[in-house]
Design a protein around this motif. Structure first.
Motif, PDB file in Angstrom:
ATOM      1  N   LEU A 186     -56.415  32.698 -11.161  1.00  0.00           N
ATOM      2  CA  LEU A 186     -57.172  33.286 -10.058  1.00  0.00           C
ATOM      3  C   LEU A 186     -57.250  32.348  -8.858  1.00  0.00           C
ATOM      4  CD1 LEU A 186     -60.245  35.017 -11.778  1.00  0.00           C
ATOM      5  CD2 LEU A 186     -58.116  36.060 -10.982  1.00  0.00           C
ATOM      6  N   GLY A 187     -56.990  31.052  -9.099  1.00  0.00           N
ATOM      7  CA  GLY A 187     -57.097  30.076  -8.021  1.00  0.00           C
ATOM      8  C   GLY A 187     -58.468  29.444  -7.914  1.00  0.00           C
ATOM      9  N   SER A 188     -59.355  29.727  -8.884  1.00  0.00           N
ATOM     10  CA  SER A 188     -60.708  29.157  -8.847  1.00  0.00           C
ATOM     11  C   SER A 188     -60.706  27.687  -9.230  1.00  0.00           C
ATOM     12  CB  SER A 188     -61.635  29.930  -9.792  1.00  0.00           C
ATOM     13  OG  SER A 188     -61.745  31.282  -9.407  1.00  0.00           O
ATOM     14  N   VAL A 189     -59.816  27.307 -10.142  1.00  0.00           N
ATOM     15  CA  VAL A 189     -59.660  25.911 -10.549  1.00  0.00           C
ATOM     16  C   VAL A 189     -58.174  25.604 -10.610  1.00  0.00           C
ATOM     17  CG1 VAL A 189     -61.779  26.016 -11.935  1.00  0.00           C
ATOM     18  CG2 VAL A 189     -59.557  26.348 -13.042  1.00  0.00           C
ATOM     19  N   GLN A 190     -57.867  24.328 -10.812  1.00  0.00           N
ATOM     20  CA  GLN A 190     -56.482  23.917 -11.015  1.00  0.00           C
ATOM     21  C   GLN A 190     -56.403  23.141 -12.318  1.00  0.00           C
ATOM     22  OE1 GLN A 190     -53.458  24.213  -8.475  1.00  0.00           O
ATOM     23  NE2 GLN A 190     -54.784  25.958  -8.774  1.00  0.00           N
ATOM     24  N   TYR A 191     -55.539  23.612 -13.215  1.00  0.00           N
ATOM     25  CA  TYR A 191     -55.361  22.931 -14.500  1.00  0.00           C
ATOM     26  C   TYR A 191     -53.880  22.882 -14.823  1.00  0.00           C
ATOM     27  CZ  TYR A 191     -55.484  21.840 -19.458  1.00  0.00           C
ATOM     28  OH  TYR A 191     -55.279  21.241 -20.673  1.00  0.00           O
ATOM     29  N   PHE A 192     -53.401  21.678 -15.137  1.00  0.00           N
ATOM     30  CA  PHE A 192     -51.992  21.487 -15.450  1.00  0.00           C
ATOM     31  C   PHE A 192     -51.892  20.852 -16.835  1.00  0.00           C
ATOM     32  CE2 PHE A 192     -52.682  21.070 -10.895  1.00  0.00           C
ATOM     33  CZ  PHE A 192     -51.849  22.067 -10.412  1.00  0.00           C
TER      34      PHE A 192
ATOM     35  N   ILE B  13     -57.121  19.203  -3.627  1.00  0.00           N
ATOM     36  CA  ILE B  13     -55.679  19.006  -3.697  1.00  0.00           C
ATOM     37  C   ILE B  13     -55.055  19.171  -2.319  1.00  0.00           C
ATOM     38  CG2 ILE B  13     -53.522  19.949  -4.614  1.00  0.00           C
ATOM     39  CD1 ILE B  13     -54.883  20.518  -7.187  1.00  0.00           C
ATOM     40  N   VAL B  14     -55.538  20.168  -1.576  1.00  0.00           N
ATOM     41  CA  VAL B  14     -55.032  20.377  -0.219  1.00  0.00           C
ATOM     42  C   VAL B  14     -55.309  19.148   0.633  1.00  0.00           C
ATOM     43  CG1 VAL B  14     -55.224  21.799   1.854  1.00  0.00           C
ATOM     44  CG2 VAL B  14     -55.327  22.871  -0.397  1.00  0.00           C
TER      45      VAL B  14
ATOM     46  N   ARG C 296     -56.046  16.128 -19.168  1.00  0.00           N
ATOM     47  CA  ARG C 296     -57.386  15.605 -19.453  1.00  0.00           C
ATOM     48  C   ARG C 296     -58.384  15.899 -18.336  1.00  0.00           C
ATOM     49  NH1 ARG C 296     -57.693  10.430 -19.347  1.00  0.00           N
ATOM     50  NH2 ARG C 296     -55.649   9.973 -18.447  1.00  0.00           N
ATOM     51  N   PHE C 297     -57.906  16.532 -17.260  1.00  0.00           N
ATOM     52  CA  PHE C 297     -58.780  16.813 -16.124  1.00  0.00           C
ATOM     53  C   PHE C 297     -58.599  18.247 -15.643  1.00  0.00           C
ATOM     54  CE2 PHE C 297     -57.705  12.300 -15.995  1.00  0.00           C
ATOM     55  CZ  PHE C 297     -58.962  11.714 -15.938  1.00  0.00           C
ATOM     56  N   VAL C 298     -59.637  18.759 -15.002  1.00  0.00           N
ATOM     57  CA  VAL C 298     -59.576  20.064 -14.348  1.00  0.00           C
ATOM     58  C   VAL C 298     -60.082  19.881 -12.919  1.00  0.00           C
ATOM     59  CG1 VAL C 298     -60.407  22.444 -14.322  1.00  0.00           C
ATOM     60  CG2 VAL C 298     -59.972  21.308 -16.508  1.00  0.00           C
ATOM     61  N   VAL C 299     -59.278  20.300 -11.966  1.00  0.00           N
ATOM     62  CA  VAL C 299     -59.698  20.243 -10.563  1.00  0.00           C
ATOM     63  C   VAL C 299     -60.520  21.499 -10.292  1.00  0.00           C
ATOM     64  CG1 VAL C 299     -58.949  20.176  -8.157  1.00  0.00           C
ATOM     65  CG2 VAL C 299     -57.633  18.956  -9.910  1.00  0.00           C
ATOM     66  N   ILE C 300     -61.797  21.320 -10.074  1.00  0.00           N
ATOM     67  CA  ILE C 300     -62.664  22.486  -9.874  1.00  0.00           C
ATOM     68  C   ILE C 300     -62.883  22.794  -8.399  1.00  0.00           C
ATOM     69  CG2 ILE C 300     -63.810  22.131 -12.076  1.00  0.00           C
ATOM     70  CD1 ILE C 300     -66.176  21.000 -10.529  1.00  0.00           C
TER      71      ILE C 300
ATOM     72  N   ALA D 231     -52.687  16.645   2.487  1.00  0.00           N
ATOM     73  CA  ALA D 231     -52.762  16.385   3.923  1.00  0.00           C
ATOM     74  C   ALA D 231     -52.717  14.898   4.222  1.00  0.00           C
ATOM     75  CB  ALA D 231     -54.037  16.994   4.498  1.00  0.00           C
ATOM     76  N   CYS D 232     -52.979  14.075   3.202  1.00  0.00           N
ATOM     77  CA  CYS D 232     -52.977  12.625   3.396  1.00  0.00           C
ATOM     78  C   CYS D 232     -51.651  11.991   3.004  1.00  0.00           C
ATOM     79  CB  CYS D 232     -54.102  11.994   2.578  1.00  0.00           C
ATOM     80  SG  CYS D 232     -55.735  12.405   3.197  1.00  0.00           S
ATOM     81  N   ILE D 233     -50.683  12.817   2.666  1.00  0.00           N
ATOM     82  CA  ILE D 233     -49.366  12.280   2.323  1.00  0.00           C
ATOM     83  C   ILE D 233     -48.572  12.052   3.604  1.00  0.00           C
ATOM     84  CG2 ILE D 233     -47.173  12.745   1.178  1.00  0.00           C
ATOM     85  CD1 ILE D 233     -48.695  14.289  -0.919  1.00  0.00           C
ATOM     86  N   VAL D 234     -48.133  10.852   3.779  1.00  0.00           N
ATOM     87  CA  VAL D 234     -47.365  10.505   4.970  1.00  0.00           C
ATOM     88  C   VAL D 234     -45.922  10.269   4.571  1.00  0.00           C
ATOM     89  CG1 VAL D 234     -47.101   8.867   6.862  1.00  0.00           C
ATOM     90  CG2 VAL D 234     -49.383   9.452   6.023  1.00  0.00           C
TER      91      VAL D 234
END
Length: 202
Positions: A145-151, A167-168, A158-162, A172-175
């Motif tokens: 659904l895009g509510s969280v990010q899990y890979f 991530i965006v 071992r982590f869930v991006v809530i 944006a900080c990648i140069v």
């Protein structure tokens, strides 16, 4: 989820940041359909957009539309395609366990950007989900659904991006410097999270 990426045709594709936003959406919701919609089409007689190239690199793109809210150009066609695509999503019409909805609500209440999976399991139990396999199903459902990010890879499971916006922000900080190795630079605001989750490889 369905994403509509709107860009101003008058500014030109080279200034629209389409690659950045398409990459962000692909990372945020890798299975979500995407519509790329150019606005102000009535004010531009000619423009160049490499649609075939974008479709090849971002297969989630459903369709390109050039619209004008002034003249109504392609607005009905866009709305019809958007509705049909939304109704065709795999979860439309399915009954979702109430515990999963409570799970999503409790996760959203967290003030963190990233949570250890063990903490996610605690939240699942508080939501009424006690089986580990069902917890994983619920997490994957929210990911779709895009509510969280899990890979589920070795280093990331071992982590869930809530907070997917995190991530965006990282992206944006990648140069990237032409003709030299890509250098990753974390914004100052992301440094505390980076130190806290050193095991999270990006």
């Amino acid at each position: 989820a369905v994403y509509v990426l709107a860009w101003n045709i008058r500014l030109g594709a080279e200034h629209a940041g389409l690659d950045f936003w398409l990459s962000s959406i692909s990372c945020h919701a890798p299975r979500a359909p995407i519509f790329v919609v150019g606005t102000h089409a009535d004010q531009v007689s000619r423009f160049d957009l490499r649609q075939d190239d974008y479709r090849r690199r971002y297969p989630q793109i459903v369709q390109f539309f050039n619209v004008s809210t002034t003249t109504g150009l392609n607005i009905p066609e866009f709305i019809e395609s958007l509705i049909n695509t939304s109704l065709a999503l795999p979860y439309m019409g399915e009954q979702i366990p109430k515990a999963w909805l409570n799970f999503e609500i409790l996760i959203a209440e967290s003030q963190e950007d990233i949570l250890p999976y063990t903490k996610i399991e605690d939240i699942a139990r508080d939501s009424g989900i006690f089986d580990s396999s069902e917890t994983l199903q619920a997490v994957q459902f929210l990911h779709d659904l895009g509510s969280v990010q899990y890979f589920p890879s070795e280093h990331l499971k071992r982590f869930v991006v809530i907070n997917p916006q995190w991530i965006v922000n990282v992206m944006a900080c990648i140069v990237s410097i032409k003709d030299s190795p890509v250098k990753v630079v974390f914004c100052e605001t992301l440094q505390p999270t980076r130190r806290k989750y050193r095991g999270l490889r990006l």
